[in-house]
Design an enzyme around this catalytic site. Structure first.
Site, PDB file in Angstrom:
ATOM      1  CG  ASP A 168      38.900 -26.230  56.613  1.00  0.00           C
ATOM      2  OD1 ASP A 168      39.872 -26.108  55.863  1.00  0.00           O
ATOM      3  OD2 ASP A 168      38.245 -27.281  56.714  1.00  0.00           O
ATOM      4  NE  ARG A 176      35.732 -25.327  59.534  1.00  0.00           N
ATOM      5  CZ  ARG A 176      34.725 -25.728  58.786  1.00  0.00           C
ATOM      6  NH1 ARG A 176      33.487 -25.482  59.171  1.00  0.00           N
ATOM      7  NH2 ARG A 176      34.936 -26.359  57.651  1.00  0.00           N
ATOM      8  NE  ARG A 265      34.497 -22.483  51.280  1.00  0.00           N
ATOM      9  CZ  ARG A 265      34.646 -23.794  51.181  1.00  0.00           C
ATOM     10  NH1 ARG A 265      33.623 -24.569  50.784  1.00  0.00           N
ATOM     11  NH2 ARG A 265      35.804 -24.362  51.459  1.00  0.00           N
ATOM     12  CE  LYS A 295      39.886 -24.104  51.503  1.00  0.00           C
ATOM     13  NZ  LYS A 295      39.507 -24.545  52.853  1.00  0.00           N
ATOM     14  CG  HIS A 296      38.685 -27.026  47.427  1.00  0.00           C
ATOM     15  ND1 HIS A 296      38.082 -25.782  47.484  1.00  0.00           N
ATOM     16  CD2 HIS A 296      38.598 -27.537  48.677  1.00  0.00           C
ATOM     17  CE1 HIS A 296      37.625 -25.569  48.704  1.00  0.00           C
ATOM     18  NE2 HIS A 296      37.932 -26.606  49.453  1.00  0.00           N
ATOM     19  CG  HIS A 308      31.010 -31.060  51.869  1.00  0.00           C
ATOM     20  ND1 HIS A 308      31.398 -29.954  51.154  1.00  0.00           N
ATOM     21  CD2 HIS A 308      31.814 -31.102  52.963  1.00  0.00           C
ATOM     22  CE1 HIS A 308      32.390 -29.345  51.794  1.00  0.00           C
ATOM     23  NE2 HIS A 308      32.661 -30.021  52.889  1.00  0.00           N
ATOM     24  CG  ASP A 378      38.212 -31.218  50.444  1.00  0.00           C
ATOM     25  OD1 ASP A 378      38.266 -30.960  51.658  1.00  0.00           O
ATOM     26  OD2 ASP A 378      37.393 -30.685  49.681  1.00  0.00           O
TER      27      ASP A 378
END
Length: 637
Positions: A168, A176, A265, A295-296, A308, A378
């Protein structure tokens, strides 16, 4: 800018360049008399004019065909990849097919255990998270990381397609692999730069006339090219390390301050803006050699909770979803997308009470929209799914309802066994598993050819001859590149053929510079009076801004301008003369100050751009999302 990236700019602007060249040459004889005789022109003259028009039409057709071939190469697997995948999967056992639809995760920086699972369970591959990146004194240890990724690749050498080695990496908050790899501004920076260009942010004076359609298309393409360039440069860095897949870009349309999960984002709050930039991002990643994923779906930016932590509910009616949240996905799908990520949302208009990742209606909708490539879930270890299904049930349900690639199940060994059991028991049709495995294998065969330069586009593939020279032709006709000197090289300060510096860092600097938005204050005013004090933000944020200030010759200390750095969740700054939102801009409404700036990034390039604006340089960007009473497109400049 490096010569290689300069040459790439016109390549990524081809659609608008074609449009502009058509418009510029479409007068078809505007100077002729009404009777078509051209004021008595000779027959030979008329024949010559006709020949020239015929040649123009032929050239235009060849250009369009060349561009279509490039688009097809970047859009995802072709028939050759699908046929090869069908043949390959036909030779796989149920056990092996079950592995090909799974992407696992692992703990720590040693990938050997994950490599063992890839080999044992025939997994498609693995995803690398932040905790998996080896660290050194200066950030990520890129050499060590490349070694670990090679370990993952070696686990799949017995097959004819590469492992999924995914990450990601969106830029901004979702990064990351950070420094010393180029640190990118948030995706929302691209939206701010594009809106700023369309609102005439680069001109000292308002234009006397509204731009014609061709000029408007060129302006849009210039900043779509900025997004494509940024994603390509990011993709090339990742591909060089050994990654084959990046779960980016976001096609989510943010609803603004109430959007707690996506925020910066997203490219912005306007569906068309998001659609264009998401497609540019996908194409850029493909040009860099990576398989990207929009996405998403069905649109995480339009809900007020985080999947999450819980199962967010999207209460909108079907027509509203089609016009708003789904519009970017529809445009990306129609243009061709290698992969779409399915999010975890409860959408009553589709199926009430069921996460979209486990809902047949959600997958059916994506297929009805025209997507025939991979649908990846996801992460299946997120609360929105875990609360409804356990580690064995979630992957089976996702697969049987329409998913092709199952990302991060809670336990990959349990998930693999559950899928095999579901097929053997008759619960899961074998054809459904085979279909999913074929799509994944076709995707990786395509990525392999793309990265190797075997297709009509991708790393190292030259611009076709029929498209060369189009840049100069359009510039002569007045199309222009929406004032992107940092992309076209006009202010790069180097000779045309010279290849200097870090190309990715230069593109990141261009994104940062064109995105900075003055939300309140006086345009092109020097607000850095006396010594400067920096408060708020994180320690690294303050250190980077202080370094940028000192590099520009400003003194640090009390008694002068106070700059307050703001991040989501931070308390309002008290007494700051200048308030700067580092990530998403919406918190500015809580931080009253005479000067307010939206920055959309925390990298060194962003802070350098900020100092320039605070010292009196123009702020080119415009808000891509509402901030308090300020609407999309607002800027003081």
């Amino acid at each position: 800018m490096t010569s290689a990236l300069r040459r790439l700019a016109p390549l990524l602007m081809v659609p608008a360049l074609l449009l502009s060249s058509c418009a510029s040459g479409d007068d078809g004889g505007a100077g002729d008399d009404a009777d078509g005789t051209g004021g008595g022109a000779s027959g030979d003259g008329q024949n010559q004019d006709q020949q020239e028009r015929d040649q123009q039409e032929q050239d235009e057709q060849e250009r369009r065909e060349a561009f279509a071939a490039r688009e097809a190469a970047l859009a995802g697997p072709g028939d050759q990849h699908r046929d090869a995948a069908a043949a390959a999967v036909a030779e796989l056992s149920i056990d092996e097919q079950a592995g090909q639809v799974l992407v696992g995760e692992y703990g720590g920086t040693d990938a050997s255990g994950m490599a063992g699972l890839i080999e044992e369970l025939h997994l498609a591959g693995a995803i690398v998270m932040g905790d998996n990146v080896p660290r050194g004194e200066d950030g990520a240890d890129l050499d060590a990381l490349a070694g670990e990724l090679d370990t993952l690749h070696q686990a799949a050498v017995s097959r004819d397609w590469p492992a999924v080695v995914a990450v990601d990496q969106e830029g901004g908050l979702v990064t990351r692999v950070g420094h010393p790899l180029t640190e990118w501004p948030a995706p929302m920076a691209y939206g701010a730069a594009r809106l700023g260009a369309l609102d005439g942010q680069h001109s000292d004076e308002a234009p006397e006339e509204a731009p014609d359609e061709a000029a408007e298309e060129a302006a849009v393409a210039g900043h779509d090219a900025l997004a494509a360039l940024g994603h390509r440069a990011m993709g090339e860095d990742l591909a060089e390390l050994g990654f084959t897949m990046d779960f980016a870009p976001n096609a989510d349309v943010t609803l603004g301050a109430e959007d707690v999960a996506i925020g910066s984002r997203s490219f912005g709050a306007d569906p068309q803006l998001v659609a264009d930039l998401a497609l540019a991002g996908l194409r850029g990643l493909a040009e860099g050699g990576l398989a990207g994923s929009a996405k998403h779906f069905p649109g995480h930016g339009g809900v007020t909770e985080d999947s999450h932590l819980t199962l967010p509910v999207q209460p909108a009616e079907l027509s509203e979803l089609e016009d708003h949240d789904w519009a970017p996905f529809q445009q990306v799908i129609e243009a061709g997308a290698p992969m779409i990520m399915m999010g975890h949302l409860d959408v009553p208009a589709l199926e009430a009470g069921v996460p979209s990742s486990l809902s047949p209606a959600a997958y059916e909708r994506l297929r009805e929209m025209g997507h025939d490539g991979v649908i990846v879930t996801d992460a299946l270890n997120m609360a929105a799914v875990v609360d409804q299904a356990g580690p064995a049930e979630a992957p089976v349900r996702a697969l049987e309802t329409g998913a092709d690639l199952l990302l991060m199940p809670s336990d990959v060994r349990t998930a693999h066994a559950a899928i095999v059991d579901a097929v053997e028991s008759g619960r899961l049709e074998e054809d459904r598993l085979t279909e999913a495995a074929e799509r994944v294998v076709a995707l990786m065969l395509w990525q392999q050819d793309l990265a190797a330069g075997e297709l009509d586009a991708g790393p190292g593939v030259a611009l076709p001859e029929v498209l060369q020279g189009l840049e100069e032709e359009v510039e002569q006709d007045g199309g222009g590149y929406a004032d992107l000197p940092s992309i076209t090289g006009e202010d790069a300060g180097e000779d045309a053929g010279e290849d200097t510096g870090d190309g990715a860092a230069e593109v990141a600097a261009a994104v940062a510079r064109h995105a900075v938005t003055l939300v309140a204050g006086q345009c092109e005013a020097d607000v850095l009076q006396g010594p400067v004090t920096v408060v708020g933000g994180q320690e690294q944020d303050r250190a980077r801004l202080e370094s940028a200030l000192q590099a520009a010759g400003h003194q640090l200390g009390a008694g002068g301008t106070v700059i307050g750095l703001v991040a989501p969740g931070a308390p309002p700054s008290q007494g700051a003369d200048v308030v700067v939102a580092l990530d998403r801009p919406e918190p500015l409404r809580l931080h009253p100050a005479e000067t307010q700036v939206a920055l959309y990034g925390r990298g060194e390039e962003s802070f350098t751009a900020l100092v320039e604006v605070l010292a009196g340089a123009p702020a080119p960007g415009a808000l891509p999302t509402p901030v308090g009473e300020h609407e999309v497109g607002h800027s003081v400049c």
